[in-house]
Design an enzyme around this catalytic site. Sequence first.
Site: not given
Ligand SMILES: *Cc1c(COP(=O)(O)O)cnc(C)c1O
Length: 419
Positions: A229-230
Amino acid sequence: MPDRKDAEHLDSIDPLAAYRSEFRIADPDLIYVDGNSLGRLPERTIEAVSRTVAEDWGEGLVRSWHGWIDLPASVGDKIAPLIGASPGEVIVGDSTSVNLYKLAKAALARSPARRTIVCDTGDFPTDIYIMEGIARDSGCRLARIDPDPVHGVAAADIEMACAEYAEDVALVVLSHVNYRSGAVADMHAITHAAHAGGAMMLWDLSHSAGSIEIDLGSSGAELAVGCTYKYLNGGPGAPAYMFVRRETQDSLTQPIWGWFSQQDQFGFAGTYQPATGIRKFLVGTPPILSLVAASEGIVLVSEAGVPALRAKNIALTEMMIAFFDEQMHELGLSLASPRDADKRGSHVSLSHPDAYRICTTLIDRYRVVPDFRAPDVIRLGVPAIYTRFVDAFDAMDRLAALLRAGDHVGSPGERARVT
Ligand SMILES: *Cc1c(COP(=O)(O)O)cnc(C)c1O
């Protein structure tokens, strides 16, 4: 000195410029520099999700599962080229956090004589929390390295940790691009250091997939996870992915046994028999609407091509840093990202003791959406697929104007639930 005309010129010769129209830009005056938290909505996603809802769900009903059942693998195969993996090495499902858990537990179980996990104190919190939980649960040691907060982890840090816990390190878990500073870790050298210490390597690609070139294949890394989602524009809550190198797949046991990883899923046998290959890393029913959305975002990024995206995000962040150097150094900000473009991902972080107030004032009064990362970082992400040079310029310009006017002083400092 960068001025807006230069930014306009760079936009006029930008080979990726047309991709902006692939995204929903609901408010042209709003400068969105937070696509590294939640990527923008691709126009084609609206149509794809609507069609899935109206036709596949609405009309096809349960029969549509014939088409849906292989989406975790087929969307994984679309991610594979973006991260230097081969078909059959990537699968989509669950969240990054859950996937970190599954892969780390599986790696530990493969090397029972080794009881140490190495992680980075500067890593994204969920990566640390998941490893803390696993360490406590399985009586393992969590060895935390504490690298420079701006430049991030280096191969020497991993060599030292492996020497300190000689013969005991089972797994090294690190992010490829640091969420706070944007520092890029040397994937090849660090993986090599972990392997020299006898450990497996698990990379979190959440801030690098879709923004910088990744070659998991030649790095030798066994494991990776990341979110969609990024920079992949998959939408809020879109499922994450896992990479497991083909040669490693057979030797791992996935710790959460669910029916989606059962060998003969619809045989409904009473005993678990794991599937072979990457499918063994699934657990339960995937979120189909989010998978369909993620697929559209991933395809768009693939069409633009990571090399072109990387060239542009370097140019964007270089321009922002030039602006910072020339116009902002007296405003109380410090650069909290590496200066060397090759060692910096697709965002620029600036630190300031009043960063939270500055961020909320930027959003509320200056129509710029960055994000705040505790305790003192203003993070400006510039996904190259839809961010124009004038956007990056205006974000810096409005930030400078805010600080010169002191408009953040006196704004409420209480933190919102989400920052
Ligand atoms: C955004 C991000 C996550 C997100 O984890 P979710 O379980 O999808 O909420 C995890 N690790 C990093 C390094 C991130 O930047």
